[in-house]
Enzyme design. Structure first.
Site, mmCIF file in Angstrom:
data_model
loop_
_atom_site.group_PDB
_atom_site.id
_atom_site.type_symbol
_atom_site.label_atom_id
_atom_site.label_comp_id
_atom_site.label_asym_id
_atom_site.label_seq_id
_atom_site.Cartn_x
_atom_site.Cartn_y
_atom_site.Cartn_z
ATOM 1 N N TYR A 1 0.843 -1.198 0.000
ATOM 2 C CA TYR A 1 0.000 0.000 0.000
ATOM 3 C C TYR A 1 0.878 1.248 0.000
ATOM 4 O O TYR A 1 1.902 1.293 0.663
ATOM 5 C CB TYR A 1 -0.918 0.024 1.229
ATOM 6 C CG TYR A 1 -2.028 -0.996 1.175
ATOM 7 C CD1 TYR A 1 -1.762 -2.349 1.414
ATOM 8 C CD2 TYR A 1 -3.322 -0.635 0.869
ATOM 9 C CE1 TYR A 1 -2.775 -3.292 1.357
ATOM 10 C CE2 TYR A 1 -4.346 -1.573 0.820
ATOM 11 C CZ TYR A 1 -4.068 -2.901 1.059
ATOM 12 O OH TYR A 1 -5.072 -3.831 0.990
ATOM 13 N N GLU A 2 0.414 2.240 -0.739
ATOM 14 C CA GLU A 2 1.097 3.525 -0.851
ATOM 15 C C GLU A 2 1.438 4.151 0.513
ATOM 16 O O GLU A 2 2.399 4.886 0.651
ATOM 17 C CB GLU A 2 0.128 4.444 -1.601
ATOM 18 C CG GLU A 2 0.631 5.760 -2.032
ATOM 19 C CD GLU A 2 -0.431 6.434 -2.895
ATOM 20 O OE1 GLU A 2 -0.567 6.048 -4.064
ATOM 21 O OE2 GLU A 2 -1.131 7.316 -2.389
ATOM 22 N N SER A 3 0.636 3.839 1.515
ATOM 23 C CA SER A 3 0.842 4.422 2.840
ATOM 24 C C SER A 3 2.051 3.835 3.551
ATOM 25 O O SER A 3 2.465 4.366 4.581
ATOM 26 C CB SER A 3 -0.408 4.208 3.687
ATOM 27 O OG SER A 3 -0.742 2.834 3.699
#
Lengths: 302, 257
Positions: free
Chosen positions: B55-57
């Site tokens: 995930y980008e996070s």
């Protein structure tokens, strides 16, 4: 040096009219308490910087604190738009908000260049699309070794970065776990750093687990103890995100009247964070409190 | 197939199901929130248990226990293999070439798979201000395969995007190769009516419709004269077991279905 002070003192001393600021966090650890204090102190003409400006940045915009927004994704994640931002940037708006936009990688690279003390940062990106067309800060450089053309972005040194963390000591040695966002880069890029912590712990607690320290106290100017300072955002290990609030926000923020009523009740109408927390519905904080999930101990012996 | 709601898939369910079939066991996938997330979890629960979700996070190798409401949900952290800063996500994982599959959607897509998530109308004076790129631009540049998920209408499938946020196969007449782009570009556009693939010139072609949908219906929902493959396949429909999984286990609160 003991840098512990109140949020009021930290903001008064470190955020001035016309400053550029980062209140960092990627969904996680977003310090709403700092944003609300900036609104209460009536700061004007700020340049607000963050990869993911969200509700608290929109509130700063609605409250008239922000002149320019430097960003890469602006919205209410999974729910909708930032309505103050939209009202101030769409056709027909008289008081236009200045927007300077990148993709996440581009804005992150600007902070990284500043954090590294370099004038720019190269990245393999922005081919053929329109982001670099509308933002003249995005340029290219030819690699002196391979001859390849790469995109570049200039260093970005904010005047102030506010970093919320799980725990810190009174000198500002700050420890974070869970999603790290761009907190480290934003802090090292800034001229002044305000650390806000859920818990203030003795330095021995920090020293016992040094790998978890994201920011050392030497770059920190102020330390604030502000439990629940991130609500409705979350703090891993302390409390969950108030997802219901993010959904409700869509309705509150759509109309200027209900938006202003909210700011009146929860920002201007309270003295500090404690006052804000007292206005929340009874039992909400207990509902959001994290269930324990400790990890196995780490042995730092030698 | 009956018309009973229990056995008939909704548009979102078909899209999630169809997208899941593009994922192979072991793929390293950059997961977006919403239907892509649901598609990844469906693939992981069925034919691709070893799907590796990033995930980008910052969550790497995440196995969220609940359906994440946002891309930065705390459930992505608990039990993931690693949590890294965003610099590591974009530099070490994405730019370094470790992402096999990316997922994107947008307000507009054109025949070359260019996507717009920035503005509708003129950039300086837009009719609608959209969220912007986030990581979409670099995902489109670097992912080896890009899957686009979007509902079809002539308003969203446009002759020309008002703004190209994330590059597809051709921009202003220049190809990815001419521009030196590392990733492979879009391979599929998964819609609520069927699936578009891309020919050797990089143009979208209708290759598959869902049961009960005709190529004419798909063409009518497209804002450019859509190319149609000589043989258009009819895609499989999700069976009762898949629908049960989607509705009862993967998205019980119906956040995205």
């Amino acid at each position: 040096m003991d840098k512990l002070c109140s949020m009021k003192e930290a903001i008064a001393a470190s955020v001035h009219d016309g400053d550029s600021i980062v209140i960092d966090g990627f969904t996680h650890l977003i310090c709403f308490a700092a944003g609300h204090e900036i609104i209460r102190q009536g700061r004007r003409n700020l340049t607000a910087i963050r990869l993911t400006p969200d509700l608290v940045y929109d509130q700063l915009i609605e409250a008239g604190c922000v002149k320019r927004l430097v960003f890469s994704w602006a919205g209410n994640p999974g729910v909708g738009s930032l309505h103050a931002l939209r009202r101030r940037s769409e056709a027909g708006c008289a008081e236009r908000l200045e927007l300077e936009e990148y993709s996440h990688f581009g804005l992150l690279s600007r902070l990284q260049a500043a954090a590294a003390g370099l004038p720019f940062w190269p990245l393999d990106n922005y081919f053929g699309g329109d982001i670099a067309r509308v933002n003249t800060n995005i340029r290219t450089v030819r690699c002196p070794y391979t001859g390849r053309e790469l995109a570049t972005v200039p260093a970005l040194n904010p005047d102030v970065t506010v970093l919320h963390c799980q725990r810190a000591d009174r000198e500002g040695n700050a420890q974070v776990w869970g999603l790290l966002g761009s907190q480290k880069e934003a802090a090292f890029a800034a001229k002044r750093v305000v650390v806000v912590a859920e818990e203030i712990v003795p330095t021995e607690v920090i020293r016992a687990d040094p790998n978890r320290t994201v920011v050392p106290g030497i770059i920190v100017s102020h330390v604030v103890h502000e439990p629940w300072g991130c609500h409705p955002s979350f703090v891993q290990g302390f409390h969950d995100r108030d997802n219901d609030f993010y959904v409700k926000w869509e309705d509150i923020s759509r109309q200027p009247k209900t938006y202003q009523d909210y700011l009146e009740a929860f920002v201007h109408g309270v003295k500090d964070r404690r006052g804000y927390l007292e206005r929340l519905e009874a039992g909400l904080l207990d509902k959001l409190r994290a269930k324990p999930r400790p990890c196995a101990g780490v042995d730092y012996g030698y | 197939m009956g018309t009973d709601a229990a056995t008939t898939a909704s548009a979102s369910e078909r899209m999630a199901f169809r997208a899941a079939r593009e994922l192979h066991d072991g793929d390293v996938v950059f997961v977006g929130i919403g239907l892509p997330n649901l598609a990844c979890n469906l693939a992981r629960a069925t034919h691709a248990p070893g799907l590796f979700m990033i995930y980008e996070s910052g969550a790497v190798g995440a196995i969220p226990e609940r359906l994440p409401v946002s891309i930065g949900d705390p459930s992505l952290v608990t039990d993931s293999l690693a949590v890294v800063g965003q610099a590591d996500i974009f530099q070490c994982l994405l730019q370094r070439g470790h992402i096999e599959v990316g997922f994107l959607g947008g307000a507009q897509v054109d025949r070359w798979g260019n996507l717009n998530t920035t503005v509708i109308g003129d950039y300086a004076n837009p009719k609608v201000r959209l969220p912007g790129s986030g990581g979409a631009c670099e995902i489109a540049v670097h992912a080896r395969r890009l899957l686009i998920i979007m509902r079809m209408s002539p308003r969203t499938f446009v002759e020309r995007c008002d703004f190209v946020t994330s590059p597809g196969h051709r921009m202003n007449g220049r190809s990815r190769k001419e521009l030196g782009m590392p990733g492979g570009g879009p391979t599929r556009i998964i819609t609520d009516l069927g699936v578009l693939s891309f020919d050797e010139t990089g143009e979208a072609v209708l290759t598959e419709v869902y049961a009960g949908v005709t190529p004419e219906q798909v063409k009518a929902a497209c804002g450019w004269p859509l190319k149609v493959a000589p043989e258009v396949k009819t895609g499989a429909s999700p069976d009762a077991a898949v629908l049960h999984l989607l509705r009862e286990k993967l998205d019980p609160k119906r956040l995205y279905l």
